[in-house]
Design an enzyme around this catalytic site. Structure first.
Site, PDB file in Angstrom:
ATOM      1  N   LYS A  13       0.811  -1.226   0.000  1.00  0.00           N
ATOM      2  CA  LYS A  13       0.000   0.000   0.000  1.00  0.00           C
ATOM      3  C   LYS A  13       0.839   1.268   0.000  1.00  0.00           C
ATOM      4  CE  LYS A  13      -1.398  -0.216   4.912  1.00  0.00           C
ATOM      5  NZ  LYS A  13      -0.314  -1.107   5.351  1.00  0.00           N
ATOM      6  N   ARG A  88      -7.395   3.256  11.255  1.00  0.00           N
ATOM      7  CA  ARG A  88      -7.119   1.883  11.687  1.00  0.00           C
ATOM      8  C   ARG A  88      -8.185   1.417  12.673  1.00  0.00           C
ATOM      9  NH1 ARG A  88      -1.704   1.731   9.899  1.00  0.00           N
ATOM     10  NH2 ARG A  88      -0.354   0.218  10.788  1.00  0.00           N
ATOM     11  N   ARG A 127      12.097  -6.565   2.892  1.00  0.00           N
ATOM     12  CA  ARG A 127      11.893  -5.127   2.662  1.00  0.00           C
ATOM     13  C   ARG A 127      13.051  -4.310   3.255  1.00  0.00           C
ATOM     14  NH1 ARG A 127       6.073  -2.705   3.882  1.00  0.00           N
ATOM     15  NH2 ARG A 127       6.463  -3.230   6.064  1.00  0.00           N
ATOM     16  N   ARG A 160      13.324  -1.574   8.443  1.00  0.00           N
ATOM     17  CA  ARG A 160      12.495  -0.948   9.480  1.00  0.00           C
ATOM     18  C   ARG A 160      12.550  -1.798  10.740  1.00  0.00           C
ATOM     19  NH1 ARG A 160       6.616   0.326   7.093  1.00  0.00           N
ATOM     20  NH2 ARG A 160       6.022  -0.302   9.190  1.00  0.00           N
ATOM     21  N   ARG A 171       1.783  -6.925  14.294  1.00  0.00           N
ATOM     22  CA  ARG A 171       1.131  -5.942  13.418  1.00  0.00           C
ATOM     23  C   ARG A 171       0.057  -6.610  12.561  1.00  0.00           C
ATOM     24  NH1 ARG A 171       5.943  -3.880  10.308  1.00  0.00           N
ATOM     25  NH2 ARG A 171       4.445  -2.611   9.170  1.00  0.00           N
TER      26      ARG A 171
HETATM   27  P1  AMP Z   1       2.526   1.222   9.069  1.00  0.00           P
HETATM   28  O1  AMP Z   1       3.727   1.910   8.487  1.00  0.00           O
HETATM   29  O2  AMP Z   1       1.213   1.716   8.529  1.00  0.00           O
HETATM   30  O3  AMP Z   1       2.648  -0.282   9.045  1.00  0.00           O
HETATM   31  O4  AMP Z   1       2.495   1.645  10.625  1.00  0.00           O
HETATM   32  C1  AMP Z   1       3.580   1.384  11.479  1.00  0.00           C
HETATM   33  C2  AMP Z   1       3.139   1.542  12.924  1.00  0.00           C
HETATM   34  O5  AMP Z   1       2.717   2.894  13.167  1.00  0.00           O
HETATM   35  C3  AMP Z   1       1.939   0.691  13.337  1.00  0.00           C
HETATM   36  O6  AMP Z   1       2.342  -0.630  13.701  1.00  0.00           O
HETATM   37  C4  AMP Z   1       1.409   1.484  14.526  1.00  0.00           C
HETATM   38  O7  AMP Z   1       2.236   1.288  15.663  1.00  0.00           O
HETATM   39  C5  AMP Z   1       1.605   2.921  14.075  1.00  0.00           C
HETATM   40  N1  AMP Z   1       0.436   3.453  13.331  1.00  0.00           N
HETATM   41  C6  AMP Z   1       0.395   3.783  12.005  1.00  0.00           C
HETATM   42  N2  AMP Z   1      -0.813   4.238  11.657  1.00  0.00           N
HETATM   43  C7  AMP Z   1      -1.563   4.222  12.784  1.00  0.00           C
HETATM   44  C8  AMP Z   1      -2.915   4.557  13.068  1.00  0.00           C
HETATM   45  N3  AMP Z   1      -3.737   5.001  12.108  1.00  0.00           N
HETATM   46  N4  AMP Z   1      -3.350   4.413  14.342  1.00  0.00           N
HETATM   47  C9  AMP Z   1      -2.528   3.977  15.315  1.00  0.00           C
HETATM   48  N5  AMP Z   1      -1.256   3.615  15.124  1.00  0.00           N
HETATM   49  C10 AMP Z   1      -0.753   3.744  13.860  1.00  0.00           C
END
Ligand code: AMP
Length: 227
Positions: A13, A88, A127, A160, A171
């Site tokens: 995404k 989320r 990644r 990451r 996650r």
């Molecule tokens: P992502 O890069 O979208 O996989 O997000 C990485 C991490 O950021 C997630 O595992 C959460 O800890 C935090 N995070 C990202 N977006 C949100 C959201 N909308 N609400 C809460 N935590 C978020």
């Protein structure tokens, strides 16, 4: 136009939202990326978010909504935006609805990238990204020209911290629990499930066709870049 990208970690995404944003000339906003930047800057929000990100847990709705409000209030979001990783939770979706109504945006399109868990695990473990320009690579499917180095600026690629196997599992669990209620919340009208196993160019073409009903011509002769 408002577009929401849903999908588990590793579904593509980030890559797709950045590409589609360039084509539609609206910004792609990733809450995960914003939170990682806050952690790096050691801001007050970053200090709260750091442990949660490291454990694959969600940051509180109030904090994330406030961060998103600041970003969406910028002038580049006036004619629309793409959100990657937000909302989320249902309270985030309800907050976003109010924001959309207040600012006269249209009902969001939901683009849901679907990828099997075996493929996700192999994608996430391969990644890497460039800490300087954020370009994303994959050691299997999107290798850099020179091993371990960014094609754009030559910086050493990094992984990451939350792509470590046990954090990815947390996650994915969080994603699986929260995704269904969100899809129900948005209803089927503007929902589009997309098979994310295919090459990125094909996935982009399908997304652009959904978002802009006129025939989409992909730029030829250009390597698909993940940023
Ligand atoms: P992502 O890069 O979208 O996989 O997000 C990485 C991490 O950021 C997630 O595992 C959460 O800890 C935090 N995070 C990202 N977006 C949100 C959201 N909308 N609400 C809460 N935590 C978020």
């Amino acid at each position: 136009m408002v577009v929401l990208f849903f999908g588990p970690p590793g579904c593509g995404k980030g890559t797709q939202s950045r590409y589609v944003a360039r084509r539609l000339k609206i910004p792609a906003i990733s809450t995960g990326e914003m939170l990682r930047a806050e952690c790096e800057a050691d801001s007050a929000l970053g200090r709260i978010a750091r442990t949660l990100l490291a454990n694959g847990e969600l940051v509180g709705d109030g904090l994330v909504n406030a961060m998103v409000r600041n970003r969406l209030s910028k002038s580049d979001c006036r004619s629309g935006f793409i959100l990657d990783g937000y909302p989320r939770t249902i309270p985030q979706a309800q907050w976003l609805d109010r924001f959309i109504q207040e600012h006269g945006h249209t009902h969001p399109f939901v683009v849901h990238l679907q990828v099997s868990s075996e493929v996700l695990v192999s994608r996430v473990s391969g990644r890497r990204h460039c800490p300087k320009c954020s370009r994303v690579y994959n050691l299997v499917s999107q290798r850099p020209r020179f091993e371990g180095k960014c094609d754009v600026d030559g910086a050493s690629l990094v992984r990451r911290a939350d792509d470590a196997a046990e954090v990815v599992i947390a996650r994915m669990r969080a994603y699986n629990e929260l995704c269904e209620p969100l899809i129900e919340y948005y209803g089927r009208a503007n929902y589009h499930g997309i098979d994310g196993h295919r090459p990125p160019e094909e996935v982009s073409r399908e997304i652009l066709e959904i978002l802009s009903p006129a025939p989409v011509r992909m730029r030829s002769g250009r390597r698909f870049a993940a940023r």
